[in-house]
Design a protein around this motif. Structure first.
Motif, short mmCIF file in Angstrom:
data_model
loop_
_atom_site.label_atom_id
_atom_site.label_comp_id
_atom_site.label_asym_id
_atom_site.label_seq_id
_atom_site.Cartn_x
_atom_site.Cartn_y
_atom_site.Cartn_z
N ALA A 102 -45.11 17.83 -14.15
CA ALA A 102 -45.06 18.72 -15.31
C ALA A 102 -43.91 19.70 -15.08
CB ALA A 102 -46.38 19.46 -15.46
N VAL A 103 -42.82 19.52 -15.80
CA VAL A 103 -41.60 20.29 -15.57
C VAL A 103 -41.45 21.40 -16.61
CG1 VAL A 103 -39.08 20.17 -15.41
CG2 VAL A 103 -40.49 18.26 -14.56
N ALA A 104 -41.15 22.59 -16.15
CA ALA A 104 -40.84 23.72 -17.04
C ALA A 104 -39.32 23.77 -17.19
CB ALA A 104 -41.37 25.02 -16.45
N TRP A 105 -38.83 23.62 -18.41
CA TRP A 105 -37.39 23.61 -18.64
C TRP A 105 -36.83 25.00 -18.94
CZ3 TRP A 105 -34.20 19.66 -17.59
CH2 TRP A 105 -34.79 18.41 -17.36
N GLY A 106 -37.70 25.95 -19.18
CA GLY A 106 -37.26 27.31 -19.43
C GLY A 106 -38.45 28.25 -19.41
N PRO A 107 -38.22 29.55 -19.27
CA PRO A 107 -39.32 30.53 -19.20
C PRO A 107 -40.25 30.44 -20.41
CG PRO A 107 -37.23 31.56 -18.64
CD PRO A 107 -36.90 30.21 -19.17
N GLY A 108 -41.53 30.22 -20.13
CA GLY A 108 -42.53 30.19 -21.19
C GLY A 108 -42.54 28.94 -22.03
N GLN A 109 -41.64 28.00 -21.80
CA GLN A 109 -41.62 26.77 -22.58
C GLN A 109 -42.72 25.83 -22.11
OE1 GLN A 109 -37.76 24.88 -22.68
NE2 GLN A 109 -36.67 26.81 -23.04
N ALA A 110 -43.28 25.09 -23.07
CA ALA A 110 -44.34 24.13 -22.73
C ALA A 110 -43.85 23.18 -21.64
CB ALA A 110 -44.75 23.35 -23.98
N LEU A 111 -44.73 22.85 -20.71
CA LEU A 111 -44.37 21.93 -19.64
C LEU A 111 -44.24 20.52 -20.20
CD1 LEU A 111 -46.66 23.19 -16.72
CD2 LEU A 111 -44.51 24.13 -17.57
N VAL A 112 -43.29 19.77 -19.67
CA VAL A 112 -43.02 18.42 -20.15
C VAL A 112 -43.28 17.44 -19.01
CG1 VAL A 112 -41.30 16.87 -21.13
CG2 VAL A 112 -41.26 19.31 -21.72
N MET A 113 -44.07 16.42 -19.29
CA MET A 113 -44.30 15.37 -18.30
C MET A 113 -43.04 14.52 -18.16
SD MET A 113 -47.17 15.45 -16.74
CE MET A 113 -48.72 16.34 -16.86
N GLU A 114 -42.45 14.56 -16.99
CA GLU A 114 -41.19 13.87 -16.74
C GLU A 114 -41.33 12.94 -15.54
OE1 GLU A 114 -38.70 14.22 -18.69
OE2 GLU A 114 -38.51 16.29 -19.43
N ASP A 115 -40.46 11.92 -15.51
CA ASP A 115 -40.32 11.10 -14.31
C ASP A 115 -39.33 11.82 -13.39
OD1 ASP A 115 -42.02 9.03 -15.11
OD2 ASP A 115 -40.41 8.05 -16.23
N VAL A 116 -39.79 12.22 -12.23
CA VAL A 116 -38.93 12.93 -11.28
C VAL A 116 -38.79 12.13 -10.00
CG1 VAL A 116 -39.57 15.18 -12.22
CG2 VAL A 116 -40.80 14.27 -10.26
N GLU A 117 -37.64 12.29 -9.36
CA GLU A 117 -37.44 11.67 -8.06
C GLU A 117 -37.85 12.68 -6.98
OE1 GLU A 117 -34.33 11.67 -10.17
OE2 GLU A 117 -35.41 10.02 -11.14
N VAL A 118 -38.63 12.21 -6.03
CA VAL A 118 -39.08 13.06 -4.92
C VAL A 118 -38.47 12.50 -3.63
CG1 VAL A 118 -41.05 14.12 -3.77
CG2 VAL A 118 -41.25 13.40 -6.17
N ALA A 119 -37.63 13.30 -3.00
CA ALA A 119 -36.94 12.85 -1.80
C ALA A 119 -37.91 12.67 -0.64
CB ALA A 119 -35.85 13.86 -1.42
N PRO A 120 -37.52 11.91 0.36
CA PRO A 120 -38.36 11.79 1.56
C PRO A 120 -38.48 13.13 2.26
CG PRO A 120 -36.66 10.08 1.51
CD PRO A 120 -36.31 11.07 0.45
N PRO A 121 -39.52 13.33 3.04
CA PRO A 121 -39.64 14.59 3.78
C PRO A 121 -38.55 14.71 4.83
CG PRO A 121 -41.29 13.01 4.51
CD PRO A 121 -40.63 12.40 3.31
N GLY A 122 -38.01 15.93 4.96
CA GLY A 122 -37.01 16.18 5.99
C GLY A 122 -37.69 16.50 7.31
#
Length: 407
Positions: free
Chosen positions: A19-39
């Motif tokens: 659930a990504v917030a694209w700006g302050p107070g904007q509704a969260l948007v379900m997006e496909d995100v890439e999650v890097a491996p743990p460092g």
């Protein structure tokens, strides 16, 4: 979605929903995100349950750091370790863990002092990046997505520093103990560690969300004789009773200042007062509600606006004390396992803090309920990790308000 990383192959980038917030107070948007491996010294966690803390909402609405968007909020979570980074020895794939918004490195001045939980290495992260290398682990189309408190649990997967996670028994219900990663622990610790509430004392609590109710529970377990709850939501009167509240004040129904009513109920002022609202104006009211000579006010809330506290100097000259509290003074690695054990032994109540169970997809509805003060201040979401075996009935799910469906 992605499967667990095997021990024979290095972790790869995972694509998952967040659930990504694209700006302050904007509704969260379900997006496909890439999650890097743990460092190095990091772990990647499949989030099973997460809850909405009032500070998530405050920072989501805040325009103070517009450059930290897009951003993934959330920091109260439980999950299962999916992969581990170089140098991690405490966690293995499959371990159950709580994420925490401050860590414990065990070696800095504060960690070794025994007097503080303000780790100098893994303290509160405000720049939207990881502690270790000041970069993000999330991205969309190659562009960074910022973290919140170095956790960002409003995502199916999150990377956290291993010092900001606490291993828990796999027998613990993950859709409940996630509240111990922030709100419930913060309230209990404020009563026990910061204020050190004494037997037979009087207590007033401003705000009966998850934190305030946990303060009430902590005060009750310490033997406080009078616990006054102050909240504008009349539904909190009955809710408060279950956690030890003996008297309830709704400021909207008063014809005089709250502090005057508190003084009348406590014969001159409470021994302890707690500000759990996130309003610096209430801090002054809480201070005025304390007794002359020894009254102690503890402030826990994150202010939505006007961060400066203003109070007449005479309140302090008269012997009152004002203290701040972060995470109830608990040291995550050293202390949180003890709270989990107390929960397992039914010595503390956590389940009753949940007011709604909701699927992750309803996160915007959950935010609306939080803004309407219609929930207990915490909203956990639960989902079954794809790499785990079936867990039984998949039609029940949770929130501090709760919905029904695994996601």
């Amino acid at each position: 979605m992605a499967a667990a990383a095997s021990s024979s192959s290095p972790p790869a980038v995972i694509t998952c929903r967040a659930a990504v917030a694209w700006g302050p107070g904007q509704a969260l948007v379900m997006e496909d995100v890439e999650v890097a491996p743990p460092g190095p010294l990091e772990i990647r966690v499949k989030v099973v349950s997460t809850s909405i803390c009032r500070s998530d909402v405050t920072q989501w609405q805040s325009t103070a750091q517009p450059d930290l968007f897009p951003r993934i909020f959330g920091h109260e979570a439980s999950g299962v370790v999916e992969s581990v980074g170089e140098g991690v020895t405490e966690f293995q794939v499959g371990d159950h863990a709580l994420t925490v918004f401050i860590g414990e490195c065990m070696s800095c001045k504060h960690c070794v002092s025994g007097k503080s939980n303000m780790c100098q290495t893994l303290g509160l992260e405000r720049k939207g990046v990881m502690h270790s290398d000041q970069t993000t682990r999330f991205s969309i189309g190659g562009k960074p997505v910022y973290h919140y408190c170095a956790v960002s649990s409003f995502s199916e997967y999150a990377v956290v520093h291993s010092g900001c996670a606490v291993k828990v028994s796999p027998t613990m219900p993950m859709d409940r103990i996630c509240l111990l990663s922030c709100g419930a622990s913060a309230g209990l610790g404020a009563a026990w560690n910061v204020a050190d509430v004494s037997k037979g004392s009087s207590v007033v609590i401003f705000g009966l969300g998850t934190v305030g109710l946990s303060v009430a529970q902590g005060a009750k377990l310490r033997g406080a004789s009078k616990i006054i709850g102050v909240d504008t939501n009349p539904d909190k009167q009955e809710k408060g009773k279950a956690f030890g509240v003996t008297d309830f004040i709704n400021p909207a129904e008063l014809n005089e200042p709250v502090q005057q009513v508190v003084k009348w109920l406590t014969d001159g002022g409470a021994d302890y007062s707690f500000e759990c609202v996130g309003d610096t104006g209430v801090v002054s009211t809480a201070l005025q509600s304390c007794s002359d000579g020894w009254g102690l006010t503890v402030t826990l809330g994150v202010p939505k606006a006007k961060p400066e506290v203003s109070a007449h100097y005479g309140l302090l000259l008269s012997g009152r004390t004002l203290k701040g509290s972060l995470f109830g003074g608990w040291r995550p690695k050293s202390d949180i396992p003890l709270l989990v054990e107390k929960y397992a032994n039914k010595e503390i109540q956590v389940d009753g803090l949940v007011t709604h169970d909701m699927p992750f997809s309803d996160i915007n509805k959950a935010l609306e309920l939080m803004l309407q003060n219609s929930c207990g201040g915490v909203i956990p979401f639960r989902r079954r990790p794809s790499f785990l075996p079936e867990l039984g009935n998949e039609t029940s799910l949770v929130v501090s308000f709760l919905l029904q469906q695994w996601v």
